[in-house]
Motif scaffolding. Structure first.
Motif, mmCIF file in Angstrom:
data_model
loop_
_atom_site.group_PDB
_atom_site.id
_atom_site.type_symbol
_atom_site.label_atom_id
_atom_site.label_comp_id
_atom_site.label_asym_id
_atom_site.label_seq_id
_atom_site.Cartn_x
_atom_site.Cartn_y
_atom_site.Cartn_z
ATOM 1 N N UNK A 179 -161.104 -37.936 -1.871
ATOM 2 C CA UNK A 179 -161.984 -39.028 -1.467
ATOM 3 C C UNK A 179 -161.241 -40.364 -1.386
ATOM 4 N N UNK A 180 -160.111 -40.351 -0.709
ATOM 5 C CA UNK A 180 -159.330 -41.567 -0.525
ATOM 6 C C UNK A 180 -159.706 -42.235 0.791
ATOM 7 N N UNK A 181 -159.698 -43.534 0.811
ATOM 8 C CA UNK A 181 -159.955 -44.253 2.056
ATOM 9 C C UNK A 181 -158.772 -44.103 3.003
ATOM 10 N N UNK A 182 -157.573 -44.252 2.470
ATOM 11 C CA UNK A 182 -156.353 -44.083 3.257
ATOM 12 C C UNK A 182 -155.575 -42.914 2.682
ATOM 13 N N UNK A 183 -155.377 -41.895 3.505
ATOM 14 C CA UNK A 183 -154.615 -40.733 3.055
ATOM 15 C C UNK A 183 -153.209 -40.846 3.637
ATOM 16 N N UNK A 184 -152.196 -40.765 2.800
ATOM 17 C CA UNK A 184 -150.818 -40.935 3.277
ATOM 18 C C UNK A 184 -150.386 -39.839 4.241
ATOM 19 N N UNK A 185 -149.495 -40.203 5.148
ATOM 20 C CA UNK A 185 -148.853 -39.201 5.995
ATOM 21 C C UNK A 185 -147.878 -38.426 5.127
ATOM 22 N N UNK A 186 -147.826 -37.128 5.331
ATOM 23 C CA UNK A 186 -147.003 -36.271 4.494
ATOM 24 C C UNK A 186 -145.648 -36.026 5.144
ATOM 25 N N UNK A 187 -144.590 -36.244 4.361
ATOM 26 C CA UNK A 187 -143.215 -35.996 4.799
ATOM 27 C C UNK A 187 -142.601 -35.028 3.789
ATOM 28 N N UNK A 188 -142.225 -33.842 4.256
ATOM 29 C CA UNK A 188 -141.710 -32.812 3.370
ATOM 30 C C UNK A 188 -140.191 -32.895 3.269
ATOM 31 N N UNK A 189 -139.690 -32.864 2.014
ATOM 32 C CA UNK A 189 -138.259 -32.972 1.725
ATOM 33 C C UNK A 189 -137.882 -31.839 0.772
ATOM 34 N N UNK A 237 -145.879 -44.316 -1.320
ATOM 35 C CA UNK A 237 -145.510 -45.719 -1.180
ATOM 36 C C UNK A 237 -146.631 -46.597 -1.720
ATOM 37 N N UNK A 238 -146.297 -47.830 -2.024
ATOM 38 C CA UNK A 238 -147.269 -48.750 -2.603
ATOM 39 C C UNK A 238 -148.466 -49.030 -1.712
ATOM 40 N N UNK A 239 -148.271 -49.009 -0.391
ATOM 41 C CA UNK A 239 -149.382 -49.269 0.515
ATOM 42 C C UNK A 239 -150.151 -48.003 0.875
ATOM 43 N N UNK A 240 -149.789 -46.869 0.266
ATOM 44 C CA UNK A 240 -150.461 -45.582 0.448
ATOM 45 C C UNK A 240 -150.387 -45.070 1.883
ATOM 46 N N UNK A 241 -149.374 -45.482 2.635
ATOM 47 C CA UNK A 241 -149.261 -45.053 4.022
ATOM 48 C C UNK A 241 -148.440 -43.771 4.169
ATOM 49 N N UNK A 242 -147.481 -43.560 3.284
ATOM 50 C CA UNK A 242 -146.590 -42.406 3.395
ATOM 51 C C UNK A 242 -146.408 -41.756 2.029
ATOM 52 N N UNK A 243 -146.197 -40.446 2.070
ATOM 53 C CA UNK A 243 -145.927 -39.698 0.842
ATOM 54 C C UNK A 243 -144.804 -38.725 1.108
ATOM 55 N N UNK A 244 -143.763 -38.780 0.279
ATOM 56 C CA UNK A 244 -142.683 -37.789 0.331
ATOM 57 C C UNK A 244 -143.089 -36.657 -0.596
ATOM 58 N N UNK A 245 -143.143 -35.462 -0.052
ATOM 59 C CA UNK A 245 -143.508 -34.286 -0.828
ATOM 60 C C UNK A 245 -142.239 -33.464 -1.013
ATOM 61 N N UNK A 246 -141.744 -33.407 -2.242
ATOM 62 C CA UNK A 246 -140.535 -32.652 -2.557
ATOM 63 C C UNK A 246 -140.935 -31.235 -2.938
ATOM 64 N N UNK A 247 -140.264 -30.251 -2.336
ATOM 65 C CA UNK A 247 -140.599 -28.865 -2.599
ATOM 66 C C UNK A 247 -139.333 -28.059 -2.833
ATOM 67 N N UNK A 248 -139.500 -26.934 -3.502
ATOM 68 C CA UNK A 248 -138.408 -25.984 -3.659
ATOM 69 C C UNK A 248 -138.954 -24.601 -3.326
ATOM 70 N N UNK A 249 -138.061 -23.728 -2.944
ATOM 71 C CA UNK A 249 -138.440 -22.364 -2.585
ATOM 72 C C UNK A 249 -137.275 -21.445 -2.900
ATOM 73 N N UNK A 250 -137.577 -20.171 -3.022
ATOM 74 C CA UNK A 250 -136.520 -19.219 -3.329
ATOM 75 C C UNK A 250 -135.518 -19.122 -2.181
ATOM 76 N N UNK A 251 -136.015 -19.262 -0.955
ATOM 77 C CA UNK A 251 -135.139 -19.230 0.211
ATOM 78 C C UNK A 251 -135.451 -20.439 1.085
ATOM 79 N N UNK A 252 -134.581 -21.419 1.077
ATOM 80 C CA UNK A 252 -134.766 -22.598 1.927
ATOM 81 C C UNK A 252 -134.359 -22.237 3.345
#
Length: 124
Positions: free
Chosen positions: A82-92, A43-58
């Motif tokens: 070395x980020x001042x604000x590290x986003x919360x990770x949300x896995x999708x 996100x623009x404010x660096x508070x959240x990050x959506x992490x998209x992943x794939x796997x052989x077996x979901x």
């Protein structure tokens, strides 16, 4: 006019590389195996990050393993980037690869049932 390549895009790309490395070499959870990070959206404010992943077996256990390791991953990303604000990770889960494989299978089945249609159209 917005920048073509904003800071959030640069951070997202770097996070994708770091998370892929961490998941491959540092995470010891047996539920988190053979995972590919396909994209990261920050996100623009660096508070959240959506992490998209794939796997052989979901599976639900894979999702739970990723969510359980989110704190560790966030800490390691903070140290590496070395980020001042590290986003919360949300896995999708990214189902685009599964959808592509399904479409390819349907096309192959359609061609196998009636291969004459393709050859007739190419002659015209």
């Amino acid at each position: 006019m917005a920048k073509d390549f904003s800071r959030s895009h640069r951070v997202a790309e770097q996070m994708q590389r770091e998370l892929a490395d961490l998941l491959q070499f540092e995470v010891k959870d047996p539920r988190v195996k053979m995972v590919t990070i396909t994209a990261v959206e920050v996100t623009g404010d660096m508070a959240h990050a959506k992490v998209f992943y794939s796997a052989s077996k979901a599976s639900d256990s894979l999702q739970q393993g990723l969510e359980k390791s989110a704190g560790f991953l966030r800490t390691q990303v903070a140290k590496r980037m070395l980020l001042r604000t590290v986003p919360q990770l949300h896995f999708v889960y990214d189902a685009s690869i599964d959808n592509g494989m399904m479409m390819s299978k349907l096309i192959d089945e359609a061609l196998a049932t009636n291969p004459d249609n393709l050859s007739d159209k190419s002659k015209k």
